[in-house]
Motif scaffolding. Structure first.
Motif, PDB file in Angstrom:
ATOM      1  N   GLY A  11       0.588  -1.098   0.034  1.00  0.00           N
ATOM      2  CA  GLY A  11       0.424   0.209   0.018  1.00  0.00           C
ATOM      3  C   GLY A  11       0.609   1.280   0.312  1.00  0.00           C
ATOM      4  N   TYR A  73      -5.503   6.647   6.616  1.00  0.00           N
ATOM      5  CA  TYR A  73      -5.333   6.142   5.705  1.00  0.00           C
ATOM      6  C   TYR A  73      -6.619   5.342   4.955  1.00  0.00           C
ATOM      7  N   VAL A  74      -7.330   4.898   6.152  1.00  0.00           N
ATOM      8  CA  VAL A  74      -8.130   4.284   6.170  1.00  0.00           C
ATOM      9  C   VAL A  74      -9.248   4.069   5.067  1.00  0.00           C
ATOM     10  N   ALA A  77      -7.619   4.271   1.442  1.00  0.00           N
ATOM     11  CA  ALA A  77      -7.028   3.287   1.391  1.00  0.00           C
ATOM     12  C   ALA A  77      -8.809   2.220   0.578  1.00  0.00           C
ATOM     13  N   LEU A 192     -10.002 -10.102   8.104  1.00  0.00           N
ATOM     14  CA  LEU A 192      -9.349  -8.616   7.848  1.00  0.00           C
ATOM     15  C   LEU A 192     -11.027  -7.737   7.484  1.00  0.00           C
ATOM     16  N   THR A 241      -3.181  -7.995  -2.036  1.00  0.00           N
ATOM     17  CA  THR A 241      -2.900  -6.720  -1.082  1.00  0.00           C
ATOM     18  C   THR A 241      -3.292  -6.902  -0.093  1.00  0.00           C
ATOM     19  N   GLN A 242      -5.085  -7.533  -0.393  1.00  0.00           N
ATOM     20  CA  GLN A 242      -6.179  -7.492   0.374  1.00  0.00           C
ATOM     21  C   GLN A 242      -5.500  -8.656   1.475  1.00  0.00           C
ATOM     22  N   ASN A 244      -1.710  -8.950   2.818  1.00  0.00           N
ATOM     23  CA  ASN A 244      -1.034  -8.859   3.325  1.00  0.00           C
ATOM     24  C   ASN A 244      -1.408  -7.166   4.383  1.00  0.00           C
ATOM     25  N   ARG A 245      -3.033  -7.369   4.779  1.00  0.00           N
ATOM     26  CA  ARG A 245      -3.839  -6.045   5.161  1.00  0.00           C
ATOM     27  C   ARG A 245      -3.997  -7.377   6.277  1.00  0.00           C
ATOM     28  N   GLU A 247      -5.302 -10.533   9.178  1.00  0.00           N
ATOM     29  CA  GLU A 247      -4.729 -10.709  10.565  1.00  0.00           C
ATOM     30  C   GLU A 247      -4.532 -12.222  10.428  1.00  0.00           C
TER      31      GLU A 247
END
Length: 330
Positions: A11, A73-74, A77, A192, A241-242, A244-245, A247
């Motif tokens: 990101g 930031y959210v 994104a 996520l 990308t999703q 990596n964000r 948990e």
């Protein structure tokens, strides 16, 4: 000597260096006057965590509320995700006018009903050879999870690598049981917070994505089946990308421990080891636990001794952790 900033995270954000984290901590204690060139200062300014006070004759800085910065930031994104979705839907029309694509079709087929989409996914899964990636922004009922589990188990037992992303459903007992079962067999499950895209990706040859033409109201019964290799590659990149964000979550599964045998690791050591396995730096883990980086090292010190590993040999510790059943414990 100041260390160089960490490389960009997914990101575009950069992990803060130790200098920047130390400087930020000092600023939160009221020390707001710093000269240009102070190690870590520019990093904080670039991350919008510190703002120059333009009305002060001295080199004085302001600290905006970090929650406000996080929210900004959210929102940024989320806007980027929405833009990526619009690009995804525009790709077939954009490339479809090219001669070699016009002859073979666009590789994107509209699924007008849930049955049509399910049939296409079932047909693609029948030929799966390596991986299945899924992302489900909506919660799923116990009935749906019960019906899907046998297929998931069969695929895992045949060597298919499986990843799935859900919203935060850790409070749901049926999802916790499902996640515990499939992660024990080798699946990867992550949590996520929405927004993120609904999709199913099979190998690198097929993808099913939601119908996002009405961005404010995703139609749950329609979708697009994608087989064009370039568009499937794009969808896989969006998925990564999703991922990596998100948990990691194992559903609260606790690995069996022999009668009378105590676990080798403590709960806090397991949190730290999971953090390192996810690629986090010691400073980030320390911040999440509310302790110092030195404390993180101290917490692991006794584990090195128990395992007979040279203190600080992170490679051997990580190798042990990757094989240990205790990685499934809370």
């Amino acid at each position: 000597m100041a260390k160089n900033p960490e490389p960009p995270m997914p990101g575009g954000l950069r992990k803060l260096s130790d200098d920047a984290l130390s400087l930020y901590a000092s600023m939160t204690r009221g020390n707001l006057t710093w000269e240009d060139g102070t190690p870590g200062l520019q990093e904080l300014i670039d991350a919008k965590l510190v703002l120059p006070n333009l009305f002060s004759p001295e080199p004085l800085y302001l600290l905006p509320d970090p929650h406000t910065v996080y929210k900004a930031y959210v929102e940024q994104a989320a806007a980027a995700v929405a833009a990526a979705g619009r690009t995804l839907l525009d790709l077939p029309e954009f490339f479809g006018v090219l001669p070699h694509l016009a002859e073979d079709g666009s590789g994107v087929e509209y699924m007008g009903t849930k049955h049509q989409a399910t049939s296409a996914i079932t047909a693609a899964m029948a030929g799966v050879t390596s991986s299945i990636w899924t992302a489900h922004p909506k919660e799923r009922t116990p009935e749906v999870m019960s019906r899907s589990e046998p297929d998931v188990v069969r695929n895992l037992q045949s060597g298919i690598r499986m990843r799935t992303i859900y919203p935060d459903i850790r409070h749901q007992a049926h999802m916790a049981r499902w996640a515990a079962r499939v992660t024990q067999l080798g699946a990867e499950v992550r949590i996520l917070n929405p927004p993120f895209f609904r999709m199913v990706i099979i190998d690198d040859t097929f993808a099913m994505i939601g119908d996002y033409r009405q961005s404010d109201n995703l139609d749950p019964d329609t979708a697009f089946a994608v087989t064009h290799p370039g568009v499937v590659a794009f969808i896989r990149a969006v998925y990564r990308t999703q991922w990596n964000r998100a948990e990691p979550w194992m559903g609260g599964h606790v690995a069996p421990v022999s009668t009378g045998q105590e676990p080798i690791t403590t709960a806090r050591q397991r949190i730290i080891l999971r953090g390192f396995s996810a690629g986090k730096k010691a400073a980030v883990i320390a911040s999440e636990l509310g302790v110092s980086t030195r404390t993180v090292t101290t917490i692991l010190a006794s584990l090195y001794v128990k395992l007979g590993i040279t203190p600080g040999d992170g490679f051997r510790l990580g190798e042990w952790w990757s094989r240990s059943e205790e990685r499934h414990m809370e």
